[in-house]
Design a protein around this motif. Structure first.
Motif, PDB file in Angstrom:
ATOM      1  N   THR A 283     -30.398 -15.445  11.472  1.00 47.99           N
ATOM      2  CA  THR A 283     -29.387 -15.150  10.461  1.00 47.99           C
ATOM      3  C   THR A 283     -30.011 -14.442   9.267  1.00 47.99           C
ATOM      4  O   THR A 283     -31.084 -14.843   8.803  1.00 47.99           O
ATOM      5  N   GLU A 284     -29.339 -13.406   8.777  1.00 45.52           N
ATOM      6  CA  GLU A 284     -29.771 -12.783   7.530  1.00 45.52           C
ATOM      7  C   GLU A 284     -29.074 -13.481   6.374  1.00 45.52           C
ATOM      8  O   GLU A 284     -27.855 -13.681   6.388  1.00 45.52           O
ATOM      9  N   GLU A 285     -29.870 -13.840   5.352  1.00 46.18           N
ATOM     10  CA  GLU A 285     -29.347 -14.575   4.202  1.00 46.18           C
ATOM     11  C   GLU A 285     -29.831 -13.906   2.906  1.00 46.18           C
ATOM     12  O   GLU A 285     -30.814 -14.346   2.300  1.00 46.18           O
ATOM     13  N   ARG A 288     -30.372 -15.931  -1.017  1.00 44.49           N
ATOM     14  CA  ARG A 288     -31.187 -17.106  -1.319  1.00 44.49           C
ATOM     15  C   ARG A 288     -31.875 -16.922  -2.671  1.00 44.49           C
ATOM     16  O   ARG A 288     -32.520 -15.903  -2.917  1.00 44.49           O
ATOM     17  N   SER A 294     -34.129 -11.151  -1.455  1.00 40.30           N
ATOM     18  CA  SER A 294     -32.727 -11.298  -1.862  1.00 40.30           C
ATOM     19  C   SER A 294     -32.289 -10.137  -2.751  1.00 40.30           C
ATOM     20  O   SER A 294     -33.078  -9.579  -3.505  1.00 40.30           O
ATOM     21  N   ARG A 306     -24.178 -12.598   4.134  1.00 45.34           N
ATOM     22  CA  ARG A 306     -24.776 -13.359   5.234  1.00 45.34           C
ATOM     23  C   ARG A 306     -24.212 -12.822   6.549  1.00 45.34           C
ATOM     24  O   ARG A 306     -23.019 -12.568   6.666  1.00 45.34           O
TER      25      ARG A 306
END
Length: 449
Positions: A283-285, A288, A294, A306
């Motif tokens: 998963t790309e987040e 954060r 980020s 996301r």
């Protein structure tokens, strides 16, 4: 330089680009400063400080584009940049997929404070950085068996970025970083072995103490003393958390829109097929807090979000900017990055691989006999087939216990098969942009003695 001045610079670039004849344009201004201190043998070896502003301009005339950059922000330079960029664009080949975002696509109303990308505490003095580097070196030398410290360093950087475009987008943010590292050597002459430790954080208060970093470098170097070559054959291989992210990086490179749009990827036909074990997701987040990867928007002004790259083992998304998305008949995933001298290109930021339930020690125990890899030297990866071969070093494991250090071996296989067999540990470090734990892979080919 203040956010307002950076914003004014980008707007000025857009104005001169329009006057020079550009149909559309985007501009970037970066204000940065950094300090780096290196010590060796208890003495200051190198001290560097840099600061300055860099600007970049991309102009578009129909489907033709050109990029120029400069470090001088005088009005004359801005005007010259625009004229040069427009002249270049008129001679450039036509790209039907180049162009700015539609205004309806643009990011709006982000809360940059929630990202915590910039430490507003005082910039550390050069003497404080030197003290950290000296402390790290002394701690490494204090480890029994360390013969010398190749380098010990401490650094600080802070920059602000602002992007604006003729489609109405304008936005910026700041970043900061504080780091300490050490490289230690055990043994003498032809028996020398080297290893390292390094830590970097967005906020200075989060950085581990320099002594612990130096001691870790020294301990790692000593553990590698007197290596042997491992056995040749098919064995389980445990990729240590320090280098396991490289396996996921190969997957991310294979799903990059630039590779997919050219048909130059071993995963080019893999959308909606299984590429990881069923229990795992990637998963790309991008939101954060306090993490280097980020950001609230990408380099084309699109909002980041996301997204599931791999969901329950099944590939669900390419990594796209506007141009590659248009070429593939898809929508951008908000993954454009760029420098001041280059056009946007797709790149992934923070990613998280589903962690396992076992510790690294428990995976070692369960693997029985095999190889724990802690570092790589060189790589041969075929981007079209996924064939994989890397020089490796680490530790030989028997009956679930580390027996001795090894080097001069090669780990080989096919990435499609390797990734389908990974078993993750639970030891990913929370401050990293890529949260990838140690990974166990059964039945890899080792070439040793």
């Amino acid at each position: 330089m203040s956010d307002t001045r950076l914003s004014d610079l980008t707007q000025a670039l857009l104005e001169v680009a329009k006057r020079a004849g550009a149909d559309a344009a985007d501009a970037m201004a970066v204000d940065g400063r950094s300090i780096s201190i290196d010590v060796r043998g208890g003495k200051l070896e190198q001290a560097e400080r840099s600061e300055g502003v860099e600007i970049g301009l991309r102009v578009l005339i129909g489907g033709r584009q050109a990029c120029v950059s400069a470090s001088d922000i005088s009005a004359r330079t801005l005007s010259d940049m625009a004229e040069r960029a427009v002249a270049m664009a008129r001679e450039a080949p036509n790209d039907p997929y180049a162009g700015l975002a539609d205004p309806a696509q643009l990011a709006r109303n982000w809360d940059i404070a929630a990202f915590e990308l910039e430490d507003n505490s005082a910039e550390p003095a050069a003497s404080a950085l030197e003290a950290d580097a000296r402390t790290a070196e002394a701690a490494a030398l204090a480890v029994a068996g360390v013969s010398q410290v190749q380098s010990a360093s401490a650094s600080y950087s802070r920059k602000r970025v602002h992007i604006a475009a003729s489609n109405g987008f304008s936005g910026g943010y700041g970043r900061s970083s504080r780091a300490v590292s050490a490289v230690a050597i055990s043994g003498e002459g032809l028996s020398m072995e080297r290893d390292w430790a390094a830590e970097s954080r967005t906020f200075q208060a989060d950085l581990p103490d320099a002594a612990s970093i130096g001691a870790q470098a020294g301990q790692r170097a000593v553990e590698r003393a007197n290596p042997r070559r491992p056995k040749t054959g098919a064995y389980p291989v445990l990729f240590d958390e320090r280098i396991s992210g490289s396996l996921i990086a190969h997957l991310l490179a294979a799903i990059n829109g630039s590779a997919i749009s050219r048909g130059a990827s071993w995963l080019r036909d893999a959308m909606d097929t299984q590429v990881l074990p069923e229990a795992l997701s990637l998963t790309e987040e991008p939101h954060r807090p306090r993490i280097s990867g980020s950001r609230p928007f990408d380099a084309e002004g699109l909002p980041t979000r996301r997204r599931a790259i791999v969901e329950n083992g099944v590939l669900r998304s390419w990594t796209l900017d506007l141009a590659t998305a248009r070429k593939l008949g898809l929508e951008s995933t908000g993954n454009a990055t760029r420098g001041t001298a280059s056009p946007p290109a797709p790149s992934v930021g923070n990613v998280t691989l589903t962690p396992g339930v076992q510790s690294r020690a428990e995976l070692l125990r369960d693997m029985g006999t095999g190889l724990l890899v802690t570092s790589f030297i060189g790589a041969t990866v075929n981007p079209n087939t996924g064939d994989y071969s890397r020089g490796a070093s680490g530790f030989w494991v028997e009956n679930g216990q580390i027996q001795y250090p090894v080097n001069e071996c090669t780990v080989a296989g096919n990435l499609r098969e390797i990734l389908m067999r990974i078993i993750p540990a639970n030891d990913a470090r929370a401050h990293l942009s890529h949260l990838v734990p140690s990974l166990l892979v059964e039945g890899l080919t080792l070439a040793g003695q």
